[in-house]
Scaffold this active site. Structure first.
Site: not given
Length: 597
Positions: A439, A402, A528, A441
């Protein structure tokens, strides 16, 4: 001193140089060799199964000079489970110095790891009546004496030494030699017939007729085949009656880079899921696989970081972390939404200038942990660049995907994967690199960093930004800009995703990677997407992660895996273990025992 290294392809400069030296030695030491055989060597490595045979090139080289002192070229036919040694040779000045023996030991080790039934190769005859030039007789005897140390001897009672032209001379025609690799298991007649047919049809297709092949194959009548009695040694060496244990060879192990000081970055607030326990939970499960090699992290300094991140942003992170008192966390709380023209003087207040959320705190040890994570990723990249590994894993925290060019957030401070990707491309002369983010996200960091670059493909499979962090990026119409247009692919998925739905997205992602034809792949491994993760909504299980790893490994690209998210500690390690089992088995063509399932 020399090292023995396996060359997989000619992507890296060091491998291209070594292959050129091997080709030169082939031409010099085997003057009668067809030009095509030498010239097509790099092609055989790039397209391993084009002729239903996978080619391996081993080089013995001085570690500092990258000077090839010997080589071996091994062919593996996976459909018939046998290996064929095409060439093995030491440089003229290296004969008798152990290079040949070390190469042959390494070849045998590879054959056992491949699960081969045996190793076959040709040797010129050592009987005076079969040799046209008496001057070569002693050389031929020396070679067969050498191989007999390992129990390898010529196959007898066959027409393998039949002249190709009817009535032609049988002088100097080679024996077919068999090495059972220490298993004590001979080849059965039917097995031997299939293997000899494959050798003649695949290796000598340009030379032999189908009638000749049939005649030689039908001449194999002993069941099992018989080997010539030992002529140079009374007793076989290294050939016990029971199979040798098959361990994962050192060159096939995955360098495992763990930042041992990661746990100094510990935010103790309730509900903060990016906790130090994540690393030992994963590592404990990985220890059940024999494929990892714990590796010491190297230091790379500031230069690779500022090659990707804004220099003032990097300077800020370092300064604010040094200034914060121990045991105190500073959270961003004021953001320059209306007026971004003036930066506040106070370092803690300035956090909102650089951060994209309110839940990624700064404290004294953030800089230390984040730079260690970067150095782990760069160490893995360096080992791939140096030809020491095809797969490497940076098991690190904090995560990084991120973090953008000049911002942090989402538990991420420095984008380790992006830094490693840039380093791989830059050190390989501008080679293309693909980043595959799996991931839950969106990988907004690498998307923004490489937004206008066409040499790095960024692909992300993630929860749709209408419900998943970071909310403002990750839409399908974000494809890059300028030189980078078309080099960014987002695959946002709905809130409920199982393994079957994920398979479809991963297939699109892998198709994009293949079309891009990268020299290197960086995988941002988020765990995740797994069932029960507190930050996700999907339901992937262990078998799904193993299948994902297997499909990524099938790309056949040198791959660096960098750990990102994944916070459900009950299944975190199990999912990581299954992912790497699939990745390793697919990338290496080997199979692991299932006892640890």
């Amino acid at each position: 001193m020399f090292r023995i290294r396996l060359i997989h392809d000619d992507v890296l400069e060091a491998d291209r140089v070594a292959l050129t030296q091997v080709q030169s030695m082939l031409r010099a030491q085997f003057p009668g060799l067809r030009h095509e055989t030498v010239d097509e060597l790099p092609t055989l490595l790039r397209d391993p199964l084009a002729h239903r045979i996978r080619t391996f090139v081993f080089v013995a080289e001085r570690q500092r000079q990258n000077d090839v002192r010997g080589f071996a070229i091994l062919a593996h036919a996976p459909d018939l489970e046998f290996c064929y040694l095409d060439f093995i040779s030491a440089a003229p000045k290296e004969t008798g110095r152990g290079v040949g023996g070390a190469l042959y030991e390494r070849v045998r080790e590879e054959c056992r790891a491949l699960g081969a039934k045996g190793l076959l190769f040709e040797c010129l005859p050592d009987d005076p009546d079969d040799v046209s030039d008496p001057a070569t007789l002693e050389q031929n005897r020396a070679r067969l004496r050498f191989y007999e140390r390992w129990g390898a001897r010529p196959v007898i009672h066959t027409a393998y030494r039949t002249a190709i032209e009817p009535g032609g001379s049988t002088k100097d025609l080679p024996y077919l030699v068999f090495d059972d690799l220490g298993s004590g298991r001979p080849l059965g007649r039917d097995e031997a017939r299939e293997i000899v047919r494959a050798i003649l049809e695949r290796k000598y297709a340009w030379l032999v007729t189908s009638e000749y092949v049939g005649r030689v194959v039908e001449s194999i009548v002993d069941d099992p085949i018989e080997l010539r009695p030992s002529r140079y040694r009374r007793k076989k060496v290294n050939a016990p009656s029971t199979p040798l244990p098959i361990d994962v060879p050192a060159h096939l192990r995955i360098p495992l880079l763990v930042a041992e000081r990661h746990d100094v970055h510990h935010v103790r607030e309730r509900g903060y899921v990016e906790a130090p326990v994540r690393i030992p939970v994963i590592k404990r499960e990985l220890d059940r696989l024999p494929i990892f090699e714990p590796t010491q992290m190297r230091r790379f300094g500031r230069e690779p970081i500022v090659a990707v991140h804004d220099d003032e942003f990097v300077d800020y992170l370092e300064r604010v972390c040094a200034a914060l008192p121990p045991k105190r966390s500073a959270y961003p709380y004021v953001f320059p939404v209306r007026n971004a023209g003036r930066m506040p003087d106070d370092l803690e207040t300035r956090a909102g200038w650089y951060c994209i959320d309110t839940f990624t705190p700064l404290h004294k040890n953030v800089w230390l942990a984040a730079t260690d994570a970067v150095d782990c990723a760069l160490t893995g990249a360096a080992m791939i660049l140096e030809g020491k590994a095809r797969l490497a894993y940076a098991l690190v925290r904090p995560p990084g995907h991120h973090a953008e060019h000049k911002s942090f957030g989402g538990f991420c401070y420095l984008n380790s994967a992006a830094i490693a990707a840039h380093h791989l491309g830059a050190c390989a002369g501008g080679a293309k690199v693909a980043i595959l983010d799996v991931d839950y996200h969106h990988g907004n960091g690498q998307q923004e960093i490489f937004w206008e670059r066409g040499d790095v493909l960024t692909v992300s499979i993630h929860g749709h930004p209408r419900f998943a962090y970071p909310y403002f990026t990750g839409f399908e119409d974000e494809i890059g800009w300028g030189d980078g247009e078309g080099a960014n692919l987002n695959l946002p998925l709905p809130e409920q995703v199982d393994g079957a739905a994920y398979d479809l997205a991963l297939a699109r992602a892998l198709d994009a990677v293949r079309a891009f034809e990268p020299s290197f792949l960086v995988v941002c491994l988020g765990l995740d997407p797994g069932r029960g993760d507190p930050t996700g909504t999907w339901s992937l299980g262990a078998s799904d992660f193993e299948r994902n790893g297997r499909r990524i490994g099938a790309l056949g690209v040198p791959t660096l895996v960098v750990q990102e998210g994944g916070y459900h500690t009950r299944n975190l390690g199990v999912h990581a273990r299954h992912f790497f089992r699939g990745l390793w088995e697919s990338a290496t063509g080997r199979s692991l025992a299932r006892a640890d399932t």
